[in-house]
Design a protein around this motif. Structure first.
Motif, mmCIF file in Angstrom:
data_model
loop_
_atom_site.group_PDB
_atom_site.id
_atom_site.type_symbol
_atom_site.label_atom_id
_atom_site.label_comp_id
_atom_site.label_asym_id
_atom_site.label_seq_id
_atom_site.Cartn_x
_atom_site.Cartn_y
_atom_site.Cartn_z
ATOM 1 N N ARG A 196 68.460 57.366 74.971
ATOM 2 C CA ARG A 196 67.046 57.704 74.793
ATOM 3 C C ARG A 196 66.377 56.627 73.947
ATOM 4 O O ARG A 196 67.005 56.016 73.091
ATOM 5 C CB ARG A 196 66.924 59.080 74.143
ATOM 6 C CG ARG A 196 67.593 60.159 74.999
ATOM 7 C CD ARG A 196 67.352 61.527 74.453
ATOM 8 N NE ARG A 196 65.935 61.803 74.341
ATOM 9 C CZ ARG A 196 65.437 62.722 73.527
ATOM 10 N NH1 ARG A 196 66.238 63.424 72.774
ATOM 11 N NH2 ARG A 196 64.143 62.934 73.482
ATOM 12 N N GLN B 77 63.209 59.317 69.990
ATOM 13 C CA GLN B 77 64.053 60.002 69.018
ATOM 14 C C GLN B 77 63.325 60.221 67.688
ATOM 15 O O GLN B 77 63.613 61.179 66.974
ATOM 16 C CB GLN B 77 65.357 59.221 68.810
ATOM 17 C CG GLN B 77 66.177 59.186 70.094
ATOM 18 C CD GLN B 77 67.527 58.526 69.951
ATOM 19 O OE1 GLN B 77 68.336 58.917 69.139
ATOM 20 N NE2 GLN B 77 67.778 57.503 70.756
ATOM 21 N N ILE B 78 62.390 59.330 67.390
ATOM 22 C CA ILE B 78 61.586 59.554 66.188
ATOM 23 C C ILE B 78 60.586 60.679 66.461
ATOM 24 O O ILE B 78 60.398 61.589 65.646
ATOM 25 C CB ILE B 78 60.848 58.257 65.782
ATOM 26 C CG1 ILE B 78 61.887 57.185 65.408
ATOM 27 C CG2 ILE B 78 59.916 58.519 64.606
ATOM 28 C CD1 ILE B 78 61.290 55.835 65.076
ATOM 29 N N GLU C 123 60.842 63.079 68.442
ATOM 30 C CA GLU C 123 61.528 64.362 68.551
ATOM 31 C C GLU C 123 61.472 65.136 67.225
ATOM 32 O O GLU C 123 61.225 66.343 67.197
ATOM 33 C CB GLU C 123 62.979 64.105 68.957
ATOM 34 C CG GLU C 123 63.812 65.328 69.169
ATOM 35 C CD GLU C 123 65.225 64.957 69.566
ATOM 36 O OE1 GLU C 123 65.698 65.464 70.579
ATOM 37 O OE2 GLU C 123 65.848 64.135 68.857
ATOM 38 N N ALA C 124 61.723 64.403 66.127
ATOM 39 C CA ALA C 124 61.704 65.059 64.810
ATOM 40 C C ALA C 124 60.318 65.609 64.514
ATOM 41 O O ALA C 124 60.168 66.728 64.009
ATOM 42 C CB ALA C 124 62.133 64.073 63.732
ATOM 43 N N PHE D 296 59.642 68.661 66.728
ATOM 44 C CA PHE D 296 60.420 69.830 66.351
ATOM 45 C C PHE D 296 59.861 70.497 65.096
ATOM 46 O O PHE D 296 59.827 71.710 64.989
ATOM 47 C CB PHE D 296 61.887 69.479 66.128
ATOM 48 C CG PHE D 296 62.670 70.665 65.658
ATOM 49 C CD1 PHE D 296 63.022 71.663 66.549
ATOM 50 C CD2 PHE D 296 62.981 70.840 64.319
ATOM 51 C CE1 PHE D 296 63.690 72.785 66.137
ATOM 52 C CE2 PHE D 296 63.647 71.973 63.890
ATOM 53 C CZ PHE D 296 64.014 72.945 64.797
ATOM 54 N N HIS D 297 59.408 69.684 64.137
ATOM 55 C CA HIS D 297 58.927 70.267 62.896
ATOM 56 C C HIS D 297 57.433 70.606 62.936
ATOM 57 O O HIS D 297 56.802 70.800 61.898
ATOM 58 C CB HIS D 297 59.245 69.344 61.719
ATOM 59 C CG HIS D 297 60.704 69.334 61.393
ATOM 60 N ND1 HIS D 297 61.341 70.378 60.780
ATOM 61 C CD2 HIS D 297 61.674 68.413 61.631
ATOM 62 C CE1 HIS D 297 62.633 70.100 60.644
ATOM 63 N NE2 HIS D 297 62.859 68.924 61.154
ATOM 64 N N MET E 164 62.718 56.636 60.982
ATOM 65 C CA MET E 164 62.944 57.990 61.486
ATOM 66 C C MET E 164 63.105 58.955 60.303
ATOM 67 O O MET E 164 62.607 60.081 60.340
ATOM 68 C CB MET E 164 64.166 58.029 62.404
ATOM 69 C CG MET E 164 64.416 59.371 63.029
ATOM 70 S SD MET E 164 65.311 59.254 64.588
ATOM 71 C CE MET E 164 66.976 59.169 63.989
#
Lengths: 333, 333, 334
Positions: A113, A118-119, A121-122, A125-126, A172
Motif C-alpha cells: 500500500r 497508510q498515513i 488510514e490513521a 480511523f481516528h 505517520m
C-alpha cells in the motif's frame, strides 16, 4: 514519586511489571519500573539490548506479543490508567494520544500500500478525516514537515530510501497530533549521516510541536544530543534516572559509569555499548540480589542477597544501588 | 516501463515453455515404443516395400529433427508435425475416426465448467478458512482446520468421487453419470440448467474438497507469516481493530502466494479432472483421456496432452499478470 | 504439496526467540538433533503419522503371516463367492474375482510402499542434486537448470505420466521410474533456494576465505544443512508418489501382475461393485491409501516444524490475556 507539587505529569508510570510466559519459563522482562514524563519533555531510555526497554514501551501501548503479561503497575496518562481501559478505548488512545516510531522502519510499512494511504488510514480511523480524499491535505502537510514532497505519498515503501522511510514513519507518528511519541531505536538501521539527520528532525519537531518524546536507544551519545532527562535500565529494572547533565557529570550507578567509560569521546557517534565484561542477565534466571552484581566491580556481600530499591539520592536523581544509600551519596560529593 | 518488461519476459517465457512442450510431445510419440503407426511401419511380417511405402505415407522416412541431406533443412518429421499443428490438425482418432481437434472442441467446455466451479468454491472457502485458522492460531479451531486440510489433501480424488457417488445416489437421489439426463425433453432452458446443475453437484463437490485442503494450508501459513510482520504491529499501534487489520493489511498480502499456487496447481487440477470425470462419466477432456488410454487411441492422447499443457502454461501467464497487479513491488524490482 | 511459510523473525522484546537462535549453523550436530527430536516428540500429529506409517510398513513386511489367504493361489470360485459380504471367513468380504479383500489389502501395502519409497528416492536424488548444483554453483549452468525445472513444474504431471506409461507399458518399474523422474521439481526448487542463501552466509564465506574448495564447502557446510530439508521434502514426496501410483492403477495403468490398492479399486469400479452395493471392495483399498498418505503427510509436516520451529503466536494474539495484574480498585477512574 517526583516531589514537584505542580500539575500531575502527562504520563505517570508506576511499578510497571511485565513478564513473558513461555514454554522455556517465565521471563521477568520489566520489574517495578516507575517514571514520569512531563509535557514537552524528552526522556531518553537507555540500556543494552534485551534490558526491557522496548518491552516497557510496548507495555504502555499494550502491544506485547502473545506471551507478554502486564502483571502489575499502572500507566496513568493524564490521570487515566491505560491498563484499566477496555480494548476499544485503548484503540482510541493508540496513535491519537500516544504514537510510536518503530525501530527498522524497513518493515514498518505495508509493502503493498502507498505510504500516503497508510498515513491517511490513521487519520480516517481516528475520525480526523471522513475519507482518504479529505485526509490528503494533512498527509501532504505531514510529509512536507519531514522533508518529503507530498507527491511521493503516492509511492510505495520500497521506492523510498531507508532514511526517507524513517522520516515517513515519523510523519505517520505525528498524523493524529499525539501528546506522547515513543521512538524505539529510530536510527538503528540507518547509516551515520542519516542517523544525524533523523535525530535533528526529531529534536526540531519535538521543540516546535511541544511533544513529549520517549527516545529508546542503546546509544548514550544520542541521548546527550536530544534528551532532557535520562533513564538507565539494566536487566528489566531501573538503574539510574536524572537530568541529562547529571548522567554525564555525576553518574552514580556502577553500570552507568561503565556505560560512559565505553564512550571515551561522545562526539564520535559510531560508538556502541561495548567492553563491559560479562553478559546481561538472562531474564528467566535472574540473580537473587542486584541484577548487575555478577558484572559489577564494586560488588559486596549485600548486593548478592538483597535487591536495591530506587532511591532519590540527589534532587531529581534516582539510583538503585546499595552503594548509594542517601548517606553514601553525600560522602561522594 | 518496468512492469512492461516484466510482462514481456513472462510472455516470452510462456512461448518458450510451449515450444518445449511441442517438442516433448513430438518425441514422446516418436521415440517411446507403442505408437501403432511406428509399429506398423516396422512390422517384420510385411515385406520391405510395403514397409517403405507405409513409412513414406506417414512421413517416417524423413529425418527426425533437421533434414541435412537435402530437400530443405526443415523437411523433417518435426517440422511436418509443427506445420500440421499450425493448421489446427491434431490427427485423426483411431477410435472415433474423426479429427482429434473436433472431439476435443466438443468436450473442453464441459471440463472448464466443472473445473471452474470447483476451483472457485475451493478458493473462496480455502482463503476464508485459512485466514480464520491463522487468526485463531494454535486454538482447537486451528488444529481442527489443519487436520481437515491434511486429510482432504491425502484423499485420492477418484476414491472420494466414488464415495460421494455412492452416498449422493443412495441418500440424496442425485444422478451419478453424464452431463444431463439421457433422452430428457426440457420444458425450458431453465429446466435444462437445473438438470445439468444436479449432474454437476457431486463432481464439483469432489473437486472442491480435494483442492480446499491445500488452499487452506497455504493461506494459513501465508497469513500467519504476514501477521507476524512488523507492519501489522504498526497497524495495531495505529489503533486499527483486528478486523480492520485482517481486511486492510493481511488479506491482499496473503493472497500473493495463493495466486501463484492456483496457477501452479492447475496441473494438479487437470489430474483431478481426469479422475472426477472418469468416476462420474462426465463428458469432458478427462474422461476422453481415460477412454483413449483404454483403447490405445494415441492421437487423442497426444492431442489432449498438448491442449492441456498449453492451457496450463496460458493460465500461469495469466497468474503472472494478476500477480503483477496485486504486488506493486513488481513495478520497480 | 503443503509447504509451510515461516515468520522470519521475532520482534525484539528481550525474549530469546523460539527458533531464532535454534538453527544456528554453528550449533553442534548433536544439539541440533536433540532439539529436533524434542520438538518432534512434542508434536502429537507427527507421532500419530509416524505410528500410522510404522503400522503400514509392519503390515507390508509381515504380509505373508498376516494375510489370511494367499493371493497367488486361485481356489474354486463359485458365483456365491463373488462380492460376498464381510463374514468370519472373509473379514472384509470378497472382490469381483471371489478373492479375500483383506488379503489383497495386506499385500497391496507392499506395492504402494515400494512404489512410494522407490519413486521418491529417485525424485530426491534428482531434485536434491539439481537444486544443490543450481543453487551452489549458480551461474549459467545453474540458471539453465532452473529454467528447465520451471518448465517441468508447469507441465501437468498426471497426463504426461499417463501418456508415458501407456506407451512404455505398465510394469512396476516403469511406473516407479516415471513417477520418480517427474516428481523432483518441487524438491529442486526448495533445495536451490536454501543452498542459495547458505552460500552467502558468514561461515561459508569464512571457509572460502581460508581456502576451502567448492566440493569441501558443499560437503561439509552446505549439504548437512540442506539435508533436513531434503528429508522432510522426501517424506512429502512419498505421499504424493503413492497417490500418483494409485491414480495410475485406478485408470487401468497399473502393473497387471501385482495388485495395488489403486488396482483393486479399478477392478471394483469397472466390474460393478457400485451397482451390486459391494461397498467393502471400494472402501477398504481407499482407506489403505488414505492411511499411508495421511501418515506420511502428518510425519512430513511435523518434521518440517521440528527442523524449522515456527513462532507460537502472531501480533493479533494475546490481547485478552495481556493485562494480568491483580484487581485495582478504582484505579481506572483515578
Amino acid at each position: 514519586m517526583s516531589e514537584r507539587p505542580t500539575a500531575p505529569p502527562l504520563l505517570d508510570v508506576r511499578d510497571l511489571t511485565t513478564r513473558f510466559i513461555t514454554p522455556e519459563g517465565v521471563f521477568h522482562a520489566v520489574e517495578g519500573l516507575s517514571f514520569q514524563l512531563e509535557r514537552g519533555e524528552s526522556l531518553g531510555l537507555v540500556g543494552e539490548s534485551g534490558c526491557g526497554k522496548s518491552t516497557a514501551m510496548l507495555s504502555l501501548l499494550r502491544l506485547l506479543p502473545a506471551a507478554g503479561r502486564i502483571v502489575g503497575g499502572q500507566a496513568l496518562l493524564d490521570g487515566t490508567d491505560l491498563f484499566g481501559l477496555d480494548e476499544s478505548d485503548m484503540r482510541a488512545v493508540r496513535w491519537h494520544r500516544i504514537s510510536m516510531i518503530f525501530q527498522g522502519a524497513m518493515n514498518a510499512f505495508n509493502p503493498v500500500r502507498t505510504v500516503g494511504a497508510q498515513i491517511a488510514e490513521a487519520l480516517v480511523f481516528h475520525g480526523l478525516a471522513q475519507d482518504r480524499g479529505e485526509a490528503q491535505p494533512r498527509v501532504d502537510e505531514l510529509l512536507e514537515m519531514v522533508g518529503i514532497t507530498g507527491a511521493r505519498g503516492s509511492q510505495y515503501p520500497h521506492q523510498y530510501s531507508g532514511g526517507m522511510r524513517q522520516r515517513a514513519m515519523i510523519a505517520m507518528a505525528l498524523a493524529c497530533s499525539p501528546q506522547v511519541v515513543i521512538a524505539d531505536e529510530p536510527t538503528t538501521a540507518l547509516d551515520v549521516m542519516i542517523q544525524a539527520q533523523i535525530l535533528e528532525l526529531l529534536e526540531r519537531l519535538q521543540r516546535e510541536l511541544g511533544l513529549a518524546v520517549i527516545l529508546v536507544t542503546h546509544d548514550l551519545s544520542v541521548v546527550a544530543e536530544v534528551c532532557h532527562r535520562v533513564l538507565v535500565m539494566y536487566g528489566g529494572v531501573l538503574a539510574e534516572s536524572c537530568e541529562v547533565d547529571g548522567i554525564f557529570n555525576q553518574p552514580l550507578h556502577p553500570y552507568t559509569r561503565r556505560l560512559l567509560a565505553a564512550f571515551p569521546d561522545l562526539s564520535r557517534p559510531e560508538g556502541k555499548l561495548v567492553s563491559i565484561p560479562g553478559y546481561p542477565p538472562r531474564l528467566n534466571a535472574l540473580p537473587p540480589g542486584c541484577r548487575f552484581a555478577p558484572r559489577c566491580e564494586e560488588v559486596h556481600e549485600r548486593c548478592l542477597q538483597e535487591r536495591p530499591k530506587p532511591r532519590q539520592v540527589l534532587p531529581g536523581h534516582w539510583v538503585a544501588c546499595h552503594l548509594h544509600e542517601a548517606g553514601a551519596a553525600n560522602d561522594r560529593t | 516501463m518496468a512492469r512492461r518488461d516484466y510482462l514481456l519476459k513472462r510472455a516470452a517465457w510462456s512461448v518458450l515453455t510451449i515450444l518445449f512442450v511441442l517438442i516433448l510431445n513430438f518425441f514422446l510419440f516418436r521415440i517411446l515404443p507403442g505408437d501403432p503407426t511406428t509399429s506398423i511401419a516396422k512390422d517384420p511380417r510385411l515385406d520391405a516395400d510395403t514397409r517403405a511405402a507405409l513409412a513414406a505415407r506417414f512421413g517416417l522416412d524423413k529425418p527426425l529433427v533437421l533434414n541435412v541431406q537435402g530437400g530443405g533443412l526443415f523437411d523433417s518429421q518435426l517440422f511436418a508435425y509443427v506445420d500440421r499443428l499450425a493448421h489446427g490438425d491434431l490427427g485423426v482418432s483411431f477410435n472415433y475416426g474423426r479429427p482429434v481437434g473436433e472431439i476435443l472442441g466438443e468436450r473442453i467446455g464441459n471440463t472448464v465448467l466443472l473445473v471452474l466451479g470447483g476451483q472457485l468454491l475451493a478458493i473462496i472457502l480455502g482463503v476464508g478458512l485459512g485466514l480464520l485458522a491463522a487468526w485463531k492460531n494454535r486454538t482447537p479451531l486451528d488444529t481442527g482446520a489443519i487436520i481437515f486440510s491434511l486429510t482432504a489433501w491425502s484423499l485420492p480424488t477418484f476414491w472420494l468421487g466414488i464415495l460421494l457417488l455412492i452416498i449422493g445416489s443412495t441418500y440424496f437421489g442425485l444422478p451419478t453419470a453424464g452431463r444431463q439426463t439421457v433422452g430428457m425433453d426440457y420444458a425450458s432452458v431453465w429446466a435444462q440448467a437445473i438438470d445439468v446443475g444436479r449432474h454437476l453437484l457431486l463432481p464439483t463437490l469432489t473437486f472442491t474438497i480435494v483442492l480446499l485442503g491445500e488452499y487452506m494450508l497455504v493461506m494459513r501459513s501465508s497469513v500467519l507469516e504476514i501477521l507476524s510482520e512488523d507492519y501489522i504491529l504498526t497497524a495495531k499501534a495505529k489503533g486499527l481493530s483486528q478486523g480492520q487489520i485482517l481486511r486492510h493489511h493481511a488479506l491482499q498480502n496473503a493472497m500473493l502466494p495463493i495466486v501463484t499456487l492456483i496457477a501452479l496447481n492447475l496441473g494438479f487440477t487437470v489430474a483431478g479432472a481426469i479422475q472426477v470425470e472418469t468416476v462420474f462419466s462426465w463428458p469432458g477432456v478427462g474422461s476422453l483421456i481415460y477412454e483413449a488410454v483404454r483403447r490405445q487411441d494415441y492421437p487423442v492422447l497426444q492431442g489432449a496432452f498438448l491442449v492441456i499443457a498449453i492451457s496450463v502454461v496460458a493460465a500461469n501467464l495469466a497468474a503472472d499478470l494478476v500477480y503483477g497487479l496485486l504486488d506493486p513491488r513488481i513495478k520497480s524490482p | 504439496m503443503p509447504r509451510a511459510f515461516r515468520p522470519r523473525r521475532l520482534p525484539e522484546v528481550g525474549v530469546p526467540g523460539r527458533g531464532a537462535g535454534m538453527m544456528k549453523p554453528t550449533a553442534r550436530w548433536r544439539e541440533r538433533l536433540a532439539s529436533v527430536v524434542r520438538l518432534f516428540g512434542r508434536n502429537r500429529m507427527g507421532l500419530v503419522g509416524l505410528a500410522m506409517l510404522g503400522l503400514a510398513i509392519g503390515v507390508a513386511v509381515l504380509a505373508p503371516w498376516i494375510a489370511p489367504y494367499d493371493p497367488e493361489t486361485t481356489g474354486r470360485v463359485t458365483i456365491d463367492d463373488i462380492y460376498a459380504r464381510p463374514s468370519a471367513a472373509h473379514l472384509l468380504g470378497t472382490d469381483d474375482g471371489g478373492k479375500d479383500v483383506l488379503s489383497a489389502l495386506v499385500y497391496g501395502a507392499r506395492v504402494s510402499l515400494v512404489v512410494g519409497f522407490a519413486a521418491s528416492l529417485i525424485s530426491m536424488l534428482i531434485g536434491g542434486s539439481v537444486g544443490l548444483i543450481a543453487g551452489f554453483y549458480g551461474g549459467r549452468v545453474g540458471n539453465l537448470m532452473m529454467r528447465l525445472t520451471d518448465i517441468f513444474l508447469v507441465i501437468p504431471d498426471l497426463p504426461l505420466m499417463i501418456v508415458i506409461v501407456a506407451m512404455v507399458g505398465p510394469s512396476l518399474w516403469n511406473i516407479i521410474i516415471v513417477i520418480g523422474i517427474l516428481g523432483w521439481t518441487g524438491t529442486a526448487r526448495i533445495v536451490r533456494s536454501q543452498a542459495l542463501s547458505l552460500k552467502e552466509r558468514q561461515f561459508v564465506l569464512r571457509a572460502r576465505a581460508i581456502g576451502a574448495g567448492n566440493f569441501h564447502i558443499l560437503r561439509r557446510h552446505i549439504f548437512p544443512l540442506v539435508l533436513p530439508l531434503i528429508v522432510t521434502n522426501t517424506v512429502l514426496v512419498i505421499s504424493l508418489s503413492i497417490l500418483e501410483e494409485s491414480t495410475l492403477s485406478f485408470l487401468g495403468l497399473g502393473d497387471p501382475t501385482t495388485l495395488s490398492w489403486g488396482g483393486m479399486l479399478n477392478f471394483a469400479f469397472t466390474r460393478g461393485a457400485i451397482s451390486t452395493g459391494a461397498w467393502w471392495a471400494l472402501v477398504a483399498p481407499g482407506l489403505g491409501i488414505v492411511w499411508v498418505v495421511l501418515g506420511c503427510t502428518l510425519l512430513g509436516n511435523a518434521l518440517e516444524e521440528a527442523f524449522n520451529p515456527r513462532l507460537q503466536s502472531h501480533h493479533l494474539q494475546g490481547e485478552e490475556r495481556m493485562i494480568a495484574r491483580p484487581a485495582q480498585p478504582g484505579a481506572s477512574d483515578a
